[in-house]
Design an enzyme around this catalytic site. Structure first.
Site, PDB file in Angstrom:
ATOM      1  N   SER A 103       0.842  -1.190   0.000  1.00 48.08           N
ATOM      2  CA  SER A 103       0.000   0.000   0.000  1.00 48.08           C
ATOM      3  C   SER A 103       0.880   1.243   0.000  1.00 48.08           C
ATOM      4  O   SER A 103       1.645   1.475   0.948  1.00 48.08           O
ATOM      5  CB  SER A 103      -0.885   0.009   1.244  1.00 48.08           C
ATOM      6  OG  SER A 103      -1.496   1.276   1.351  1.00 48.08           O
ATOM      7  N   ASP A 124      -4.645   3.779  -2.123  1.00 51.98           N
ATOM      8  CA  ASP A 124      -5.769   4.238  -1.311  1.00 51.98           C
ATOM      9  C   ASP A 124      -6.221   5.617  -1.760  1.00 51.98           C
ATOM     10  O   ASP A 124      -5.405   6.509  -1.976  1.00 51.98           O
ATOM     11  CB  ASP A 124      -5.350   4.307   0.158  1.00 51.98           C
ATOM     12  CG  ASP A 124      -5.296   2.934   0.787  1.00 51.98           C
ATOM     13  OD1 ASP A 124      -6.211   2.129   0.539  1.00 51.98           O
ATOM     14  OD2 ASP A 124      -4.337   2.655   1.523  1.00 51.98           O
ATOM     15  N   ASP A 174      -6.939  -5.670   4.469  1.00 54.05           N
ATOM     16  CA  ASP A 174      -6.192  -4.413   4.389  1.00 54.05           C
ATOM     17  C   ASP A 174      -6.131  -3.785   5.780  1.00 54.05           C
ATOM     18  O   ASP A 174      -7.168  -3.432   6.347  1.00 54.05           O
ATOM     19  CB  ASP A 174      -6.952  -3.509   3.407  1.00 54.05           C
ATOM     20  CG  ASP A 174      -6.287  -2.173   3.147  1.00 54.05           C
ATOM     21  OD1 ASP A 174      -5.205  -1.924   3.697  1.00 54.05           O
ATOM     22  OD2 ASP A 174      -6.868  -1.378   2.375  1.00 54.05           O
ATOM     23  N   MET A 194     -11.820  -4.959   5.477  1.00 53.73           N
ATOM     24  CA  MET A 194     -10.902  -4.056   6.186  1.00 53.73           C
ATOM     25  C   MET A 194     -10.588  -4.661   7.541  1.00 53.73           C
ATOM     26  O   MET A 194     -11.503  -5.008   8.292  1.00 53.73           O
ATOM     27  CB  MET A 194     -11.532  -2.671   6.370  1.00 53.73           C
ATOM     28  CG  MET A 194     -11.651  -1.833   5.111  1.00 53.73           C
ATOM     29  SD  MET A 194     -10.080  -1.539   4.270  1.00 53.73           S
ATOM     30  CE  MET A 194      -9.111  -0.698   5.523  1.00 53.73           C
ATOM     31  N   HIS A 238      -1.234  -1.340  -4.262  1.00 54.93           N
ATOM     32  CA  HIS A 238      -2.509  -0.908  -3.674  1.00 54.93           C
ATOM     33  C   HIS A 238      -2.491   0.612  -3.502  1.00 54.93           C
ATOM     34  O   HIS A 238      -1.602   1.175  -2.876  1.00 54.93           O
ATOM     35  CB  HIS A 238      -2.679  -1.599  -2.325  1.00 54.93           C
ATOM     36  CG  HIS A 238      -4.007  -1.358  -1.673  1.00 54.93           C
ATOM     37  ND1 HIS A 238      -5.153  -2.029  -2.022  1.00 54.93           N
ATOM     38  CD2 HIS A 238      -4.369  -0.509  -0.684  1.00 54.93           C
ATOM     39  CE1 HIS A 238      -6.162  -1.623  -1.266  1.00 54.93           C
ATOM     40  NE2 HIS A 238      -5.717  -0.686  -0.451  1.00 54.93           N
ATOM     41  N   MET A 263      -8.772   8.605  -0.454  1.00 56.43           N
ATOM     42  CA  MET A 263      -9.532   9.050   0.726  1.00 56.43           C
ATOM     43  C   MET A 263     -10.023  10.473   0.511  1.00 56.43           C
ATOM     44  O   MET A 263      -9.289  11.317  -0.010  1.00 56.43           O
ATOM     45  CB  MET A 263      -8.624   9.022   1.953  1.00 56.43           C
ATOM     46  CG  MET A 263      -7.961   7.687   2.188  1.00 56.43           C
ATOM     47  SD  MET A 263      -7.135   7.713   3.767  1.00 56.43           S
ATOM     48  CE  MET A 263      -6.278   6.149   3.706  1.00 56.43           C
ATOM     49  N   HIS A 286      -8.465   1.453  -4.166  1.00 55.24           N
ATOM     50  CA  HIS A 286      -9.431   1.289  -3.072  1.00 55.24           C
ATOM     51  C   HIS A 286     -10.060   2.649  -2.784  1.00 55.24           C
ATOM     52  O   HIS A 286      -9.410   3.539  -2.231  1.00 55.24           O
ATOM     53  CB  HIS A 286      -8.634   0.741  -1.860  1.00 55.24           C
ATOM     54  CG  HIS A 286      -9.415   0.627  -0.590  1.00 55.24           C
ATOM     55  ND1 HIS A 286      -8.794   0.456   0.635  1.00 55.24           N
ATOM     56  CD2 HIS A 286     -10.748   0.643  -0.334  1.00 55.24           C
ATOM     57  CE1 HIS A 286      -9.711   0.371   1.577  1.00 55.24           C
ATOM     58  NE2 HIS A 286     -10.900   0.488   1.019  1.00 55.24           N
ATOM     59  N   MET A 331     -12.061   4.953  -0.774  1.00 59.27           N
ATOM     60  CA  MET A 331     -12.688   5.213   0.531  1.00 59.27           C
ATOM     61  C   MET A 331     -13.335   6.583   0.443  1.00 59.27           C
ATOM     62  O   MET A 331     -12.785   7.590   0.916  1.00 59.27           O
ATOM     63  CB  MET A 331     -11.629   5.177   1.632  1.00 59.27           C
ATOM     64  CG  MET A 331     -11.188   3.765   1.962  1.00 59.27           C
ATOM     65  SD  MET A 331      -9.689   3.749   2.939  1.00 59.27           S
ATOM     66  CE  MET A 331      -8.490   3.841   1.634  1.00 59.27           C
TER      67      MET A 331
HETATM   68  C1  DX5 Z   1      -6.082   2.036   5.624  1.00 55.95           C
HETATM   69  C2  DX5 Z   1      -5.551   1.744   4.250  1.00 55.95           C
HETATM   70  C3  DX5 Z   1      -4.478   0.702   4.168  1.00 55.95           C
HETATM   71  C4  DX5 Z   1      -3.236   1.004   4.891  1.00 55.95           C
HETATM   72  C5  DX5 Z   1      -2.632  -0.293   5.353  1.00 55.95           C
HETATM   73  O1  DX5 Z   1      -7.173   2.879   5.491  1.00 55.95           O
HETATM   74  O2  DX5 Z   1      -6.609   1.298   3.425  1.00 55.95           O
HETATM   75  O3  DX5 Z   1      -4.161   0.392   2.829  1.00 55.95           O
HETATM   76  O4  DX5 Z   1      -2.337   1.701   4.096  1.00 55.95           O
HETATM   77  O5  DX5 Z   1      -1.504   0.052   6.037  1.00 55.95           O
HETATM   78  P1  DX5 Z   1      -0.800  -0.804   7.159  1.00 55.95           P
HETATM   79  O6  DX5 Z   1      -0.324  -2.066   6.516  1.00 55.95           O
HETATM   80  O7  DX5 Z   1       0.294   0.089   7.605  1.00 55.95           O
HETATM   81  O8  DX5 Z   1      -1.817  -1.080   8.219  1.00 55.95           O
HETATM   82 ZN    ZN Z   2      -6.626   0.251   1.214  1.00 56.12          ZN
END
Ligand code: DX5
Ligand code: ZN
Length: 215
Positions: A7, A34, A170, A136, A32, A36, A65, A67
């Protein structure tokens, strides 16, 4: 063998190209990304432009992903930017079925995600259309949190339902809990902190692949 998806939330945002090349060289399977919106989750992260540029520097699949609320605003934009899989939250304020169909129509992999405290029932109506389920394992928003162990039951229930798509988790996945996740049905491990802060990313990925073969 399970897929390892670093990620980039845990990468250096000013050196994303360097870090993504490093992850690719280290033998990971997907990247991956993210997204947000500071509304669905209390943080902000990567835009379609970042996905577009990542597509130019890596040949690995980009696992995006979302969010965010109203993911329909950016679904097409992220597909055009080069998302290979695009995951929508079941809790998002949206016509989730229509979005999953749209992603499939564009020949990308549609994913459905649920927060750790959302019951699996909320995702069930979408499973037929989703090629990936993302459970999650932390409250979404930030890297570096601790995995919530109750989610393991959810992962096992998805597997036991006979679901044929990818089962992804994740948040908080590390070398000391991945075996348990794989034994319960995990097929894609998203890992931020544990990989980007590893002393030797390539050695970690080799080890993670070995564990997932049951060795
Ligand atoms: C959290 C993210 C994850 C995060 C995972 O909202 O969706 O992808 O980056 O990170 P670690 O492995 O550090 O928990
Ligand atoms: Zn994620």
């Amino acid at each position: 063998m399970i897929k390892i998806a670093p990620s980039i939330l845990a990468a250096d945002p000013l050196n994303l190209e360097r870090d993504v090349r490093k992850a690719e060289k280290a033998g990971c399977d997907w990247i991956h990304v993210d997204v947000m919106d500071a509304h669905f989750v209390p943080n902000l992260a990567y835009s379609p432009d970042v996905v577009r540029r990542l597509k130019e520097v890596t040949s690995l699949p980009l696992d995006v992903h979302l969010m965010m609320d109203h993911p329909e605003k950016l679904t097409d934009v992220f597909l055009e930017a080069g998302a290979d899989s695009l995951t929508i939250h079941a809790e998002a304020d949206a016509d989730v079925n229509a979005l999953l169909e749209r992603i499939r129509e564009k020949e990308r992999l549609p994913g459905i995600a649920i927060r750790p405290h959302t019951p699996l029932e909320k995702a069930l109506p979408y499973l037929e259309k989703a090629g990936l389920v993302l459970a999650m394992t932390v409250e979404p928003g930030f890297g570096g949190q601790k995995l919530e162990p109750e989610v393991v039951d959810k992962i096992r229930a998805i597997r036991d339902s006979g679901y044929q798509g990818y089962i992804e988790a994740d948040g908080g996945i590390r070398e000391d809990n991945i075996r348990m996740l794989v034994e319960n049905g995990l097929t894609v491990a998203v890992m931020g902190t544990a990989l980007f802060h590893a002393e030797d990313m390539a050695a970690s990925i080799r080890w993670l692949h070995t564990v997932s073969r049951g060795e």
